[in-house]
Enzyme design. Structure first.
Site, PDB file in Angstrom:
ATOM      1  N   ASP A 134       0.840  -1.192   0.000  1.00  0.00           N
ATOM      2  CA  ASP A 134       0.000   0.000   0.000  1.00  0.00           C
ATOM      3  C   ASP A 134       0.875   1.242   0.000  1.00  0.00           C
ATOM      4  OD1 ASP A 134       0.899   0.404   2.565  1.00  0.00           O
ATOM      5  OD2 ASP A 134      -1.051   0.160   3.523  1.00  0.00           O
ATOM      6  N   ILE A 135       0.208   2.388  -0.199  1.00  0.00           N
ATOM      7  CA  ILE A 135       0.927   3.658  -0.290  1.00  0.00           C
ATOM      8  C   ILE A 135       1.149   4.216   1.116  1.00  0.00           C
ATOM      9  CG2 ILE A 135       0.835   6.019  -1.194  1.00  0.00           C
ATOM     10  CD1 ILE A 135      -0.995   4.971  -3.404  1.00  0.00           C
ATOM     11  N   GLU A 137      -6.117   2.149  -0.746  1.00  0.00           N
ATOM     12  CA  GLU A 137      -4.799   2.322  -1.362  1.00  0.00           C
ATOM     13  C   GLU A 137      -3.959   1.056  -1.271  1.00  0.00           C
ATOM     14  OE1 GLU A 137      -4.206   3.667   2.961  1.00  0.00           O
ATOM     15  OE2 GLU A 137      -5.820   3.559   1.483  1.00  0.00           O
TER      16      GLU A 137
END
Length: 428
Positions: free
Chosen positions: A298-299, A341
């Site tokens: 994920d970011i 995300e």
């Protein structure tokens, strides 16, 4: 009275007057000519259904008149009235397509029988021509592309077929391609046989219900058609082919398939479709004992991106990041949005070492991408390799734990789950 038109040619006034009275009692529209030249001029503008002519005439004799008439009209009925009794004359008259011979002096009963037969023949031809025009109008009115093949080459087609390819004349279509199938576009999922004979046999034999083909129209646009065919009775080499345009349905189907399988924002697979691939890969790994791995990432600090720049900017970050990662992955890798995300990658035939290298290359790639307003971002990765006996849920849990460890260790890094599965998942 009939609506048949008759042109009568006779140079002898007495014979002409006598037969004219007989004709006018039965025929509404009669033209009279006194010689062959005058008769041919009348014929051109009058367009009669029946020509009754003497043979021996001044200026232009009857045989020459008949020859000229036949050059412009093969269907007009021709009756000869003559005193000739010569075999060579009759042979030449037959060659010119004369329909009836009446010897002089004229037997009125025989003449009327010949006249009635010619009238019937012309009416029959008119009715046949009318039926042909009706049929042609019906066929040309169809939006479907319709063509007739003989020995698999184009014999005839309707206007829709001609307009699709931008050809006003069928001769241009015949000259363009050797076979109709030469117009088919080569593409997976669509039928295509270039110039191969007997390609219609499966349709004719009903071994398959239809072909789905793709063809390019005159404007360069590709259209998708369902193709159906049938043969003509007693003509095994002649076929009627109907192309039904399903381009709109095909596009709608693809849109529905996209919506059912892809995330609309990032164009990656959605979680439901990924689960199908995941299930299939586990079955394959169990059967063939081949490795595969998943990468969950994920970011980092993505909430801050949304809070600072807004969700529109956040969406652009997701889209551009996924585009960059998709270009880096192999064709066999499955890339999906796991939620928000968070994303997941299934890497077939890949051990934890290979998956680590892939994740590390993606981590460095994301660092280099510049995003409008945001600048640069980073991602954290968790990797898990499949081990015999593991379920999908257990693999995702191991990858999620590795991802959590990457977050806890400072983010922007790759952590591989090192656990050896023994029925229960242990610590990373």
């Amino acid at each position: 009275m009939t609506n048949i038109k008759v042109l009568y040619v006779e140079d002898e006034p007495g014979a002409r007057e006598m037969l004219m009275r007989l004709l006018k009692r039965r025929i509404r529209d009669v033209k009279v000519a006194k010689n062959g030249q005058e008769a041919f001029e009348y014929f051109t503008e009058f367009q009669p259904d029946i020509v009754i002519t003497d043979i021996k005439m001044p200026v232009l004799n009857g045989l020459e008149l008949i020859r000229r008439i036949r050059e412009s009209d093969e269907h007009v009925q021709i009756i000869i009235t003559t005193a000739y009794d010569d075999n060579d004359f009759f042979i030449r008259a037959i060659e010119y397509g004369v329909n009836h011979f009446i010897l002089k002096p004229i037997d009125h009963e025989k003449f009327l029988q010949s006249l009635q037969h010619s009238i019937y023949q012309r009416q029959l031809e008119r009715e046949l021509q009318k039926q042909k025009q009706y049929t042609r109008t019906i066929i040309d009115f169809q939006e479907n592309l319709i063509c007739i093949l003989n020995a698999e080459r184009l014999l005839d087609c309707n206007l829709s077929f001609q307009r699709f390819f931008g050809q006003e004349r069928i001769e241009q279509l015949r000259a363009g391609r050797a076979h109709v199938c030469d117009y088919f576009v080569t593409e997976p999922g669509y039928f295509y046989v270039k110039g191969e004979k007997r390609w219609l046999r499966p349709l004719i034999d009903r071994t398959i219900p239809f072909f789905k083909v793709k063809m390019m129209c005159k404007d360069g646009e590709e259209h998708v058609f369902l193709l159906k065919a049938t043969s003509f009775p007693d003509e095994s080499e002649s076929y009627l082919i109907v192309f039904t345009d399903i381009t709109a349905l095909e596009e709608e189907s693809k849109r529905n398939e996209f919506l059912a399988t892809k995330d609309p924002l990032t164009k990656t697979f959605n979680r439901l479709k990924f689960d199908e691939f995941f299930t299939r890969e586990i079955r394959r790994a169990k059967r063939y004992k081949q490795p595969f791995s998943i990468i969950l990432f994920d970011i980092d600090h993505f909430k801050k991106v949304n809070d600072t720049y807004g969700h529109d900017v956040g969406d652009i970050v997701l889209m551009r990041m996924c585009e960059a990662i998709s270009n880096r992955l192999r064709d066999c890798d499955i890339f999906a949005r796991w939620g928000g995300e968070e994303f997941i990658i299934l890497a077939p035939a890949t051990s934890r070492v290979g998956a680590y290298r892939l994740a590390e290359s993606l981590r460095r790639l994301v660092e280099t991408v510049h995003f409008p307003k945001v600048g640069h971002i980073t991602c954290s990765f968790g990797v898990c390799e499949y081990e015999q006996g593991m379920t999908k849920e257990q693999m995702v849990k191991r990858a999620d734990e590795a991802l959590y460890e990457a977050k806890r260790g400072g983010r922007n890094r790759v952590i591989v789950s090192e656990c050896i599965y023994r029925g229960e998942v242990g610590n990373s």
